[in-house]
Scaffold this motif. Structure first.
Motif, mmCIF file in Angstrom:
data_model
loop_
_atom_site.group_PDB
_atom_site.id
_atom_site.type_symbol
_atom_site.label_atom_id
_atom_site.label_comp_id
_atom_site.label_asym_id
_atom_site.label_seq_id
_atom_site.Cartn_x
_atom_site.Cartn_y
_atom_site.Cartn_z
ATOM 1 N N PRO D 173 0.802 -1.230 0.000
ATOM 2 C CA PRO D 173 0.000 0.000 0.000
ATOM 3 C C PRO D 173 0.833 1.277 0.000
ATOM 4 N N ASN D 174 2.119 1.167 0.357
ATOM 5 C CA ASN D 174 2.943 2.368 0.430
ATOM 6 C C ASN D 174 3.796 2.584 -0.815
ATOM 7 N N LEU D 175 3.616 1.760 -1.824
ATOM 8 C CA LEU D 175 4.458 1.892 -3.018
ATOM 9 C C LEU D 175 3.826 2.876 -3.998
ATOM 10 N N ARG D 176 4.693 3.527 -4.774
ATOM 11 C CA ARG D 176 4.234 4.493 -5.769
ATOM 12 C C ARG D 176 4.871 4.163 -7.102
ATOM 13 N N PRO D 177 4.267 4.614 -8.187
ATOM 14 C CA PRO D 177 4.946 4.475 -9.478
ATOM 15 C C PRO D 177 6.223 5.307 -9.467
ATOM 16 N N PRO D 178 7.239 4.924 -10.236
ATOM 17 C CA PRO D 178 8.547 5.581 -10.160
ATOM 18 C C PRO D 178 8.458 7.095 -10.296
ATOM 19 N N GLU D 179 7.565 7.579 -11.173
ATOM 20 C CA GLU D 179 7.554 9.025 -11.416
ATOM 21 C C GLU D 179 6.912 9.792 -10.263
ATOM 22 N N ALA D 180 6.292 9.069 -9.305
ATOM 23 C CA ALA D 180 5.575 9.760 -8.234
ATOM 24 C C ALA D 180 6.349 9.783 -6.925
ATOM 25 N N ILE D 181 7.555 9.231 -6.934
ATOM 26 C CA ILE D 181 8.259 9.078 -5.666
ATOM 27 C C ILE D 181 8.548 10.421 -5.000
ATOM 28 N N TYR D 182 8.940 11.419 -5.815
ATOM 29 C CA TYR D 182 9.276 12.729 -5.236
ATOM 30 C C TYR D 182 8.116 13.691 -5.326
ATOM 31 N N ASP D 183 6.986 13.194 -5.841
ATOM 32 C CA ASP D 183 5.839 14.068 -6.052
ATOM 33 C C ASP D 183 5.184 14.377 -4.709
ATOM 34 N N THR D 184 5.263 15.633 -4.321
ATOM 35 C CA THR D 184 4.769 15.981 -2.992
ATOM 36 C C THR D 184 3.255 15.993 -2.922
ATOM 37 N N ASP D 185 2.598 16.089 -4.062
ATOM 38 C CA ASP D 185 1.136 16.172 -4.041
ATOM 39 C C ASP D 185 0.485 14.903 -4.558
ATOM 40 N N TRP D 186 1.252 13.818 -4.662
ATOM 41 C CA TRP D 186 0.725 12.651 -5.357
ATOM 42 C C TRP D 186 -0.453 12.034 -4.620
ATOM 43 N N GLN D 187 -1.448 11.692 -5.343
ATOM 44 C CA GLN D 187 -2.570 10.929 -4.814
ATOM 45 C C GLN D 187 -2.781 9.735 -5.716
ATOM 46 N N ARG D 188 -3.200 8.640 -5.127
ATOM 47 C CA ARG D 188 -3.538 7.477 -5.935
ATOM 48 C C ARG D 188 -4.730 7.829 -6.836
ATOM 49 N N THR D 189 -4.612 7.560 -8.130
ATOM 50 C CA THR D 189 -5.699 7.836 -9.074
ATOM 51 C C THR D 189 -6.184 6.506 -9.644
ATOM 52 N N PRO D 190 -7.313 6.536 -10.349
ATOM 53 C CA PRO D 190 -7.797 5.278 -10.949
ATOM 54 C C PRO D 190 -6.795 4.647 -11.910
ATOM 55 N N ASP D 191 -5.908 5.487 -12.504
ATOM 56 C CA ASP D 191 -4.950 4.919 -13.469
ATOM 57 C C ASP D 191 -3.759 4.264 -12.763
ATOM 58 N N THR D 192 -3.560 4.584 -11.486
ATOM 59 C CA THR D 192 -2.393 4.049 -10.793
ATOM 60 C C THR D 192 -2.498 2.533 -10.707
ATOM 61 N N PRO D 193 -1.390 1.840 -10.984
ATOM 62 C CA PRO D 193 -1.428 0.385 -10.835
ATOM 63 C C PRO D 193 -1.796 0.012 -9.397
ATOM 64 N N SER D 194 -2.451 -1.106 -9.222
ATOM 65 C CA SER D 194 -2.869 -1.520 -7.885
ATOM 66 C C SER D 194 -1.644 -1.791 -7.005
ATOM 67 N N PRO D 195 -1.815 -1.706 -5.688
ATOM 68 C CA PRO D 195 -0.681 -1.999 -4.792
ATOM 69 C C PRO D 195 -0.025 -3.334 -5.125
ATOM 70 N N ALA D 196 -0.843 -4.346 -5.385
ATOM 71 C CA ALA D 196 -0.268 -5.663 -5.671
ATOM 72 C C ALA D 196 0.567 -5.610 -6.942
ATOM 73 N N ALA D 197 0.046 -4.892 -7.961
ATOM 74 C CA ALA D 197 0.783 -4.808 -9.216
ATOM 75 C C ALA D 197 2.106 -4.091 -9.008
ATOM 76 N N LEU D 198 2.077 -3.023 -8.182
ATOM 77 C CA LEU D 198 3.318 -2.296 -7.911
ATOM 78 C C LEU D 198 4.317 -3.188 -7.190
ATOM 79 N N ALA D 199 3.816 -3.930 -6.194
ATOM 80 C CA ALA D 199 4.708 -4.821 -5.446
ATOM 81 C C ALA D 199 5.369 -5.815 -6.386
ATOM 82 N N GLN D 200 4.578 -6.290 -7.340
ATOM 83 C CA GLN D 200 5.140 -7.260 -8.284
ATOM 84 C C GLN D 200 6.155 -6.582 -9.198
ATOM 85 N N GLN D 201 5.810 -5.361 -9.623
ATOM 86 C CA GLN D 201 6.693 -4.625 -10.528
ATOM 87 C C GLN D 201 8.040 -4.365 -9.861
#
Lengths: 159, 161, 446, 217
Positions: D173-201
């Motif tokens: 649940p705490n993982l982000r897509p690579p481009e969002a790591i430093y994004d101070t305003d990032w929010q999970r959006t519908p396009d964001t891969p699911s937590p499980a998908a990120l963990a796998q990635q």
């Protein structure tokens, strides 16, 4: 010492000894003064800091260049490279735009050297941007220039 | 309502006197030794239940800790290595049993009760040595006195009202 | 004095017994010998406090422990004390269950011995922790680290065992004390003592309900204490047997340790009752019968221990493992051989004197045998801990162990603390369980 | 002979027992609560610094990327504390006479580091590596909080072992897509891969993350 005095002393010492909890150990951290004051010997270059030949131009290189450019360069040069970044808007002397003839005609090596040594009011970025990244940024600057001043042939092709 | 405290010289006399005294009112004995008493106590049940609950909780705690709380591989042993959980479950069971027994003893006897009206009788000082005492809370004071004399009580003391 | 003495000499009666025993605790001034006897233990206790303070300040490096012998005096003394403590519970709980009347006059001593023995024992494992002030990490409390103690380790079982044992012993001791405290309350000559004993007695007055619940609960707790004490000392044995160390890794350890607990506990009780019956004029209630029974028990447990020693040797040579045999030879003939042979002499050979009735009744000889056994049991712990560790499987890791002055100060300090505690018991509470003695002196007959 | 105690003693004894029970319960609650308070964890404490540096101004106001100053966050265990030289990149021209910045100018002139005080400090027996957390998709905000909102830096998370374990047990649940790591305003959006998908990635997860030696080496 009276028994009560001994007990008090014992309690105080026992409690005090609880303060020594190993969260602070006598070892040098990454930014303890001993570590930061090390200056490299003369005529030496930090590891990985040696000048490099320009790498081959690839999409990956350009993307890396774009990423690093946006971190290190946009505050002054702006994302467009027109020299009107946020810091400039707050009073920093404006750097020249990349889209002037002098810089369009300058060799790529020029940008690399400016990053390494600084230029005018711009400080050196040698400590912050590694040589391969400098080449990547230089490549991206070239792409920026191209984007604002495309040759007629390229425009036609894209149609 | 008045309270009388009487003492007897021996257990036998006290035991013999008790049936006669009971109709007078509320009767309580104070003796240096336990009297024969066939009534049961709830404490063994309290101790048993507390021990079992403690042991089950102790076992459950270890299972929770090792399977859910922080499962970690220690020397390749399975997470549910139940034989290793038995000693601590036993110890926790015993601890709760003993504590429950002691607290239960205080509760069923309403202890600590440092003061009781019968303490006003000086006879009571002997109840923990060699006097077999009895207190009678009764309306029929005169009958109690007579009866106690008949039953060969050593001393009789009337508590101030 | 004969082995056939009754448990209380003829002519004893309840009022006299109550007056005599409570009189000891209620004396206005301490006995002269008491004042003299407390000096050395008090000094040693101060030494204990001092050495603990210095330990807190400087760390366990002040002790002789190092690789390969990382368990030194702290563990030796811990096992030694907890064995002594366990012996007291055997007498007060186990022999209560067997309805042995002789136990009534010495169980208070035995239980008090358990308390202070367990207190001395409990100090050591905590000091032995590198950072003693974090000992509470052994306890499973909801901490910010989200960590749990290691429930699969015998060392943690030991923590729980000691915690339970000390708590239960205190409860059992205090419960057994309640009627006697009530007696002291009613007989106290001064207002101060009346209040103190009165508060401690919690309002016990010997009512029918109090006695009824009391007798049942006392029996139930005795029935719990008996297996508890066996579990405690088995777990101490498992502390060793759970490690794959040469000489320790044996299924015999838990019963072997219980045998040792019997032996040292009985010896210590004998050592306490012999001077006490003289100094406190208790010959009437602690008779030849007691000495005889305790002597027989001491002899029996010494035979048990001797059996364990023989099995230790047999298993080693029958098993035929090279490292085990090397270590065992070292035990018999090596650097620490003297301590091993002292163990055999004091624990097995010396108590054989007790086969003779005349010797069992000779207080001086019995006291000397008891001291020998207590020393011998300490030597046994030393052999177990040090000899096994100083010859590990890798010859490159061989090493020696020597105690430092701080080890000795701490050890003698706990001895002083123990004696000091017993002297306080003598001074402040009835040394004989008066209400249980009444059962013997005026047996309930129809 | 009168009784030893007066009737009031019974009340006193009861109150004493209740008091003792209250003391025990209170002590236990205190033991549970106290280490979790912001006071003990120094959460939301402002630390006196030689220069009152504002992340709010530099990050939210000017839009400077975290990595402009913390240069080694992607490549080394520590994030990199900027040398005075980095400050002077701009402040050689901007706010050159500000009294607030005198220590910075002094530092550059004398070639002595500015003695910044740690705000987010881990105990010395904890091994923490920024590089691996960044590489595996953990955003700065997860441990440092919303730095872009802090006029003065303060510790935002408890940083107890429980805090670390909470994520190490279930990092997804705490993982982000690579481009969002430093994004101070990032929010999970519908396009964001699911937590499980990120963990796998990121190849993250599994029991080894809670091994003792991951953090204590």
């Amino acid at each position: 010492m009276s028994p009560r005095g001994a007990l008090t002393l014992f309690t105080v010492l026992a409690l005090l000894s609880g303060c020594d909890d190993m969260t602070v150990q006598p070892k040098a951290g990454a930014w303890s003064p001993e570590a930061t004051l090390v200056t490299p010997p003369q005529d030496t270059v930090a590891w990985g800091d040696a000048a490099l030949k320009p790498p081959p131009l690839t999409l990956a290189l350009l993307q890396r260049g774009q990423q690093r450019f946006r971190i290190d360069c946009t505050p002054c040069h702006s994302e467009l490279g027109d020299g009107n970044g946020m810091v400039v808007q707050r009073g920093f002397p404006a750097p020249p735009s990349y889209h002037i003839d002098r810089l369009r005609q300058a060799p790529t090596q020029h940008f690399y050297d400016v990053m390494t040594d600084g230029y005018g009011a711009m400080y050196s970025f040698a400590g912050r941007v590694s040589p391969p990244d400098r080449w990547a940024i230089a490549a991206y600057i070239r792409a920026l220039q191209l984007s604002q001043h495309p040759p007629a042939t390229a425009v036609q092709t894209s149609r | 309502m008045k309270t009388l405290v009487a003492s007897f010289a021996s257990e036998a006399r006290l035991v013999k006197a008790l049936p006669g005294l009971r109709p007078l009112g509320v009767v309580e004995t104070y003796t240096p030794q336990a009297l024969e008493d066939d009534r049961s106590s709830i404490l063994p049940l309290v101790v048993l239940v507390a021990g079992l609950v403690g042991a089950v909780c102790g076992f459950g705690m270890q299972v929770y800790a090792n399977m859910i709380g922080y499962p970690i591989d220690i020397g390749g042993r399975p997470e549910f290595s139940w034989p290793a959980f038995v000693p601590i479950a036993f110890e926790i069971g015993v601890l709760s049993a003993v504590l429950a027994g002691f607290v239960g003893f205080l509760v069923v006897n309403r202890l600590p009760r440092l003061y009781d009206p019968v303490d006003e009788a000086s006879l009571m000082r002997g109840a923990t040595r060699d006097r077999w005492c009895v207190s009678i809370r009764t309306e029929e004071l005169d009958r109690a006195h007579t009866l106690l004399r008949e039953l060969a009580a050593d001393n009789v003391e009337e508590l101030p009202a | 004095m004969t082995p056939f003495d009754p448990v209380a000499l003829p002519g004893s009666n309840n009022p006299d017994m109550t007056d005599h025993v409570s009189g000891i605790a209620l004396r206005a001034n301490a006995f002269g010998w008491w004042r003299i006897a407390t000096v050395l233990p008090a000094a040693l206790t101060s030494g204990l406090i001092g050495s603990i303070l210095y330990l807190f300040f400087a760390g366990v490096g002040i002790w002789g422990i190092d690789w390969p012998v990382a368990w030194g005096f702290a563990i030796i003394n811990y096992v030694w004390w907890i064995a002594i403590a366990s012996g007291g519970t055997f007498i007060s709980a186990l022999f209560f269950l067997t309805r042995s009347e002789w136990r009534n006059s010495i169980n208070r001593i035995a239980e008090s011995m358990t308390l202070f023995g367990a207190a001395c024992a409990g100090i050591y494992p905590i000091l032995h922790l590198g950072r003693p002030w974090f000992f509470y990490w052994l306890f499973p409390y909801p901490n910010t680290m989200d960590l749990w103690p290691q429930f699969r380790s015998p060392l943690l079982w030991d923590f729980f065992a000691i915690l339970t044992y000390v708590t239960s012993s205190v409860m059992f001791w205090y419960l057994g004390l309640l009627p006697d405290l009530a007696t002291l309350r009613d007989r106290a000559p001064t207002r101060g003592k009346q209040v103190v004993y009165g508060v401690m007695a919690l309002g016990f007055r010997g009512t029918s309900s109090q006695w009824r619940h009391y007798r049942v609960l006392y029996g139930v707790l005795a029935a719990i204490m008996a297996p508890l004490v066996c579990s405690v000392h088995s777990i101490v044995g498992l502390d060793f047997a759970g490690a794959a160390t040469v000489g320790w890794h044996s299924t015999m350890y838990p019963p072997f340790f219980i045998f040792g607990a019997f032996l040292s506990g009985f010896a210590t009780v004998l050592l306490l009752i012999i001077p006490m019956r003289r100094l406190l004029r208790l010959e009437r209630y602690i008779t030849g019968r007691h000495l005889d029974v305790m002597g027989r028990l001491l002899l029996t447990s010494s035979l048990f221990v001797g059996y364990a020693y023989i099995m230790d040797a047999f298993n080693t040579y029958y098993g035929g493992e090279k490292a085990e045999i090397t270590m065992f030879q070292e035990k018999l003939f090596g650097y620490y051989a003297g301590i091993y042979w002292a163990t055999v002499l004091f624990n097995v050979l010396l108590p054989q004197l007790l086969w003779f009735a005349a010797i069992r009744l000779n207080e001086l000889v019995v006291a000397l045998v008891s001291i020998g056994v207590i020393v011998g049991m300490w030597c046994e712990r030393f052999t177990i801990v040090v000899v096994s560790l100083h010859r590990p499987r890798l010859p490159s890791a061989y090493g020696l162990y020597h105690a430092t002055i701080w080890d000795w100060l701490t050890m003698l300090g706990t001895v002083g603390f123990f004696v000091f505690g017993i002297l306080l018991v003598v001074r402040l509470i009835p040394v004989i369980s008066m209400f249980e003695m009444r059962e013997i002196l005026a047996p309930r007959r129809p | 002979m009168a009784a030893i105690f007066s009737p009031a003693a019974n009340l006193a004894a009861k109150l004493g027992l209740i008091g003792a029970a209250g003391l025990v319960l209170g002590g236990m609650s205190w033991w549970w609560l106290w280490p979790r308070t912001d006071y003990v964890r120094h959460n939301s404490w402002f630390v006196e610094q030689p220069v009152p540096f504002s992340h709010q101004h530099h990050v939210a106001g000017l839009g400077i990327d975290c990595r402009f100053c913390h240069t080694t966050v992607e490549t080394a265990g520590d994030a990199g504390m900027p040398p005075t030289y980095t400050c002077m990149t701009c402040h050689s021209q901007v706010w050159t006479n500000a009294a607030m910045l005198a220590p910075v100018r002094e530092s550059l002139a004398n070639n002595t580091p500015i003695p910044w005080r740690r705000v987010t400090d881990l105990p010395d027996y904890v091994y923490f590596n920024h590089k691996i957390h960044i590489a595996k998709g953990v955003g700065c905000e997860s441990c440092h909080g919303t730095m872009q909102d802090m006029p003065l830096s303060q510790k935002a998370r408890s940083l107890t072992m429980g805090f670390c374990l909470n994520c190490h047990r279930d990092p997804a649940p705490n993982l982000r897509p690579p481009e969002a790591i430093y994004d101070t305003d990032w929010q999970r959006t519908p396009d964001t891969p699911s937590p499980a998908a990120l963990a796998q990635q990121y190849h993250v997860g599994g029991r080894t993350l809670t091994d003792c030696s991951i953090c204590h080496r």
